[in-house]
Design a protein around this motif. Sequence first.
Motif, PDB file in Angstrom:
ATOM      1  N   LYS A 262       0.835  -1.205   0.000  1.00 18.03           N
ATOM      2  CA  LYS A 262       0.000   0.000   0.000  1.00 18.03           C
ATOM      3  C   LYS A 262       0.872   1.258   0.000  1.00 18.03           C
ATOM      4  CE  LYS A 262      -3.640  -2.623   0.469  1.00 18.03           C
ATOM      5  NZ  LYS A 262      -4.568  -2.860  -0.661  1.00 18.03           N
ATOM      6  N   LYS A 263       0.329   2.328  -0.558  1.00 14.30           N
ATOM      7  CA  LYS A 263       1.077   3.588  -0.638  1.00 14.30           C
ATOM      8  C   LYS A 263       1.382   4.171   0.736  1.00 14.30           C
ATOM      9  CE  LYS A 263      -0.653   4.992  -5.186  1.00 14.30           C
ATOM     10  NZ  LYS A 263      -1.423   5.992  -5.945  1.00 14.30           N
ATOM     11  N   LEU A 264       0.426   4.047   1.657  1.00 16.28           N
ATOM     12  CA  LEU A 264       0.605   4.654   2.976  1.00 16.28           C
ATOM     13  C   LEU A 264       1.695   3.961   3.789  1.00 16.28           C
ATOM     14  CD1 LEU A 264      -3.117   5.382   3.966  1.00 16.28           C
ATOM     15  CD2 LEU A 264      -1.393   6.994   3.126  1.00 16.28           C
ATOM     16  N   SER A 265       1.978   2.710   3.452  1.00 13.79           N
ATOM     17  CA  SER A 265       3.036   1.967   4.163  1.00 13.79           C
ATOM     18  C   SER A 265       3.997   1.352   3.140  1.00 13.79           C
ATOM     19  CB  SER A 265       2.425   0.878   5.047  1.00 13.79           C
ATOM     20  OG  SER A 265       1.591   0.018   4.288  1.00 13.79           O
ATOM     21  N   TYR A 266       4.438   2.189   2.220  1.00 13.76           N
ATOM     22  CA  TYR A 266       5.241   1.691   1.100  1.00 13.76           C
ATOM     23  C   TYR A 266       6.597   1.144   1.530  1.00 13.76           C
ATOM     24  CZ  TYR A 266       7.900   6.100   1.252  1.00 13.76           C
ATOM     25  OH  TYR A 266       8.694   7.157   1.633  1.00 13.76           O
ATOM     26  N   LYS A 267       7.099   1.549   2.703  1.00 13.83           N
ATOM     27  CA  LYS A 267       8.411   1.084   3.144  1.00 13.83           C
ATOM     28  C   LYS A 267       8.396  -0.367   3.650  1.00 13.83           C
ATOM     29  CE  LYS A 267      10.309   5.602   4.427  1.00 13.83           C
ATOM     30  NZ  LYS A 267      10.958   6.391   5.504  1.00 13.83           N
ATOM     31  N   GLU A 268       7.217  -0.908   3.921  1.00  8.71           N
ATOM     32  CA  GLU A 268       7.131  -2.265   4.456  1.00  8.71           C
ATOM     33  C   GLU A 268       7.741  -3.285   3.502  1.00  8.71           C
ATOM     34  OE1 GLU A 268       6.119  -3.382   7.435  1.00  8.71           O
ATOM     35  OE2 GLU A 268       6.010  -1.265   8.015  1.00  8.71           O
ATOM     36  N   ILE A 269       7.560  -3.073   2.207  1.00  9.13           N
ATOM     37  CA  ILE A 269       8.064  -4.054   1.245  1.00  9.13           C
ATOM     38  C   ILE A 269       9.586  -4.052   1.180  1.00  9.13           C
ATOM     39  CG2 ILE A 269       8.155  -2.649  -0.864  1.00  9.13           C
ATOM     40  CD1 ILE A 269       6.698  -5.086  -2.215  1.00  9.13           C
ATOM     41  N   PHE A 270      10.211  -2.945   1.572  1.00 12.09           N
ATOM     42  CA  PHE A 270      11.675  -2.898   1.582  1.00 12.09           C
ATOM     43  C   PHE A 270      12.238  -3.927   2.575  1.00 12.09           C
ATOM     44  CE2 PHE A 270      11.212   1.927   0.622  1.00 12.09           C
ATOM     45  CZ  PHE A 270      10.807   1.629  -0.661  1.00 12.09           C
ATOM     46  N   LYS A 271      11.496  -4.159   3.670  1.00 12.54           N
ATOM     47  CA  LYS A 271      11.932  -5.123   4.683  1.00 12.54           C
ATOM     48  C   LYS A 271      11.594  -6.557   4.280  1.00 12.54           C
ATOM     49  CE  LYS A 271      10.865  -1.694   8.278  1.00 12.54           C
ATOM     50  NZ  LYS A 271      10.013  -1.409   9.454  1.00 12.54           N
TER      51      LYS A 271
END
Length: 297
Positions: A262-271
């Motif tokens: 999701k855009k609002l939590s876009y950094k989650e996929i980096f982990k």
Amino acid sequence: MRDKFTITIHDVNGAKQYTLKQIVKKYILYFIGFIILFFIVSTSVIYFLSKEVMELSQKKEELLKQNVKLLKEKIALKQSINEKTSELRELSEKVKNIEEMIGLIPEEKKDFSKRVKELSLTSGQIYHMFKNIPNGSPLKNTIITSRFGYRKHPVNGQKDFHPGVDLRAKVGTPVFSTANGIVEYAGRKGAYGKMVIIQHNYGFKTIYGHLSKIKVKTGDFVEKGQLIGFSGNTGLINGPHLHYEVRYLQRPLNPVNFIRWKKLSYKEIFKKERHVRWESLIKGITLNLQPLIPEQQ
């Protein structure tokens, strides 16, 4: 008296005579003949059936020997497959190590969380990233029926690697592209049945399998959310559904991470997706979106 004959029986009480008609004599002779004929026929039938039973027993023994031979060959083949599978896993580990050495897989570092926090993007960069990198679901309603990773194949029963996810979908359910890209392939291909492969920016690729109809052609440009086909029941499949894959530099990634991105939590996929070099990718996005500076005269 020609039509009669006499039978004399002697015992302790004397002799007794019985007078019978000739026709009775004939009946007795016929009965005796019938008994003899019945005995001969019965003996012949028993002999024939015994011979058939012996032949069937021999065929049964031959079939049992063939089954034992086939079973041994099957066991040997299974052992060979297991050995090849083990060799393939070892080779995959070696490839993984080589990828780590050349930088395709980022090494684990203590300051990874800190570096993730520093990967901040502007709203324009986020919009660009979510347009060009696969995200969201290719279906309006998403129910996962088979996950990413090793599993027992529902058709052939063998344990193999599932490079994508299966999404529940009736025949004729609309399928949409999850990012902008170019159609690399649209047609029928082996166990995938009717399929579409879309090449996206930054090394990503998505695959949509078991379609009933394809609405795009090889070489077409597609936008995120564009209809590319309809789900179906083609290929090696045990029921209608959509097979969906996400790949990065040809390496299969877990599509669930991208479906839930999701855009609002876009950094989650980096982990979650360490196989992607996000730092280099974001650097590329930043450079692509920089305004052009006119050359000085």
